[in-house]
Design an enzyme around this catalytic site. Structure first.
Site, PDB file in Angstrom:
ATOM      1  CB  THR A  13      -0.954   0.034   1.214  1.00  0.00           C
ATOM      2  OG1 THR A  13      -1.824   1.169   1.068  1.00  0.00           O
ATOM      3  CG2 THR A  13      -0.227   0.163   2.541  1.00  0.00           C
ATOM      4  CE  LYS A  54      -6.277   1.056   1.809  1.00  0.00           C
ATOM      5  NZ  LYS A  54      -6.239   0.465   0.472  1.00  0.00           N
ATOM      6  CG  ASP A  78      -9.373  -2.191  -3.346  1.00  0.00           C
ATOM      7  OD1 ASP A  78      -8.488  -1.375  -3.700  1.00  0.00           O
ATOM      8  OD2 ASP A  78     -10.570  -2.086  -3.700  1.00  0.00           O
ATOM      9  CG  ASP A 137     -11.620   7.272   9.439  1.00  0.00           C
ATOM     10  OD1 ASP A 137     -12.311   6.427   8.841  1.00  0.00           O
ATOM     11  OD2 ASP A 137     -10.526   6.999   9.970  1.00  0.00           O
ATOM     12  CE  LYS A 156     -11.089   3.389  10.815  1.00  0.00           C
ATOM     13  NZ  LYS A 156     -10.321   4.133   9.821  1.00  0.00           N
ATOM     14  NE  ARG A 159      -7.780  -0.946   6.103  1.00  0.00           N
ATOM     15  CZ  ARG A 159      -8.470   0.196   6.054  1.00  0.00           C
ATOM     16  NH1 ARG A 159      -8.644   0.933   7.127  1.00  0.00           N
ATOM     17  NH2 ARG A 159      -8.973   0.616   4.913  1.00  0.00           N
TER      18      ARG A 159
END
Ligand code: IMP
Length: 193
Positions: free
Chosen positions: A7, A12, A66, A148, A167, A173
Site C-alpha cells: 500500500t 491504511k 482494498d 473517517d 475503531k 479493516r
C-alpha cells in the site's frame, strides 16, 4: 512472520501494522513497489491485483487491502472508485454535497475492506469485513484518515472521533484482518500436515 504490505496509503498502513502486530504478523514495506492499475470489479479483485504484484516483485508473501465506502442513496457509489471519486481534498465535501438535505435514515452507508495475501507458491487467502454506518452532515473529529470524519457509527460519533482501539474493534479493516488471521492459521496448519 514478515509480510510485505502493498500500500502507498499511510493511514491504511498504520492500521494494518497496529492490527497485525498483536497477531504476530510483522508488516514490512518495500520502497519502489509499483502501483498496478486497480481495474477489478470488486474490492477482492483489486486487493488480489495489488498483493499479487507485490508478491511477484519481492518474491515474498504480500498482503494488500482494498477498501471503500458504499452509500445506499448513491446506488452503492463510490464503492471500488472511492479513492478516485473526486480530486484529492474534495472527496468528503463531494459526498456531503450529494447527500445534502437527506435525513439520517436515508444516509446509510458501509465501509468494506477486502484483505488479500498472495504467497510465492501461488496460494491466496482473501477475507472481507464490513462496517455499517451513516454519512454525517459535516466533518467531525481529528483521528483516522480518508473519509473517517464523515462516517458515523450508530451512536452518532464519526470514525475520526474514535480512538484507535475503538475503531479497530468495529471497523471493516479490523473485521477483515481478524478473519484473515483465522484463515492464515488454518492455511499454516494445513501445510504442516
Ligand atoms: P484503495 O487504496 O483503492 O483501497 O482506496 C481506499 C479508499 O477508501 C481511499 O480513498 C481511502 O481513504 C478510503 N478508505 C478506506 N478505508 C477507510 C477508512 O478506514 N477510513 C476512511 N477512509 C477509508
Amino acid at each position: 512472520m514478515q509480510y510485505i504490505i502493498a500500500t502507498h496509503n499511510q493511514g491504511k498502513l498504520a492500521e494494518l501494522r497496529r492490527i497485525l502486530a498483536p497477531m504476530g504478523i510483522e508488516a514490512v514495506t518495500v520502497e519502489g513497489l509499483s502501483e498496478p492499475e486497480e481495474n477489478g470489479a470488486t474490492f477482492a479483485e483489486n486487493a488480489y491485483i495489488k498483493a499479487a504484484a507485490a508478491c511477484r516483485e519481492t518474491g515474498k508473501p504480500a498482503v494488500a487491502d482494498d477498501s471503500g465506502l458504499c452509500i445506499d442513496a448513491l446506488g452503492g457509489e463510490p464503492g471500488v472508485r472511492t479513492a478516485r471519486y473526486a480530486p484529492v481534498g474534495q472527496r468528503k465535501l463531494t459526498v456531503l454535497q450529494k447527500l445534502s438535505g437527506l435525513p439520517r435514515p436515508q444516509r446509510t452507508a458501509r465501509f468494506v475492506s477486502a484483505v488479500c495475501c498472495v504467497f510465492p507458491d501461488g496460494r491466496v487467502i482473501t477475507a472481507e469485513g464490513i462496517c455499517e454506518g451513516y454519512i454525517g452532515t459535516a466533518c467531525r473529529g481529528d483521528g483516522g484518515f480518508g473519509y473517517d470524519p464523515i462516517f458515523e457509527i450508530e451512536d452518532g460519533r464519526t470514525f475520526a472521533e474514535l480512538d484507535d482501539g475503538e475503531k479497530d474493534a468495529i471497523s471493516h479493516r479490523g473485521k477483515a484482518l481478524r478473519l484473515f488471521k483465522q484463515k492464515l492459521q488454518e492455511e499454516l496448519e494445513k501445510s504442516l500436515c
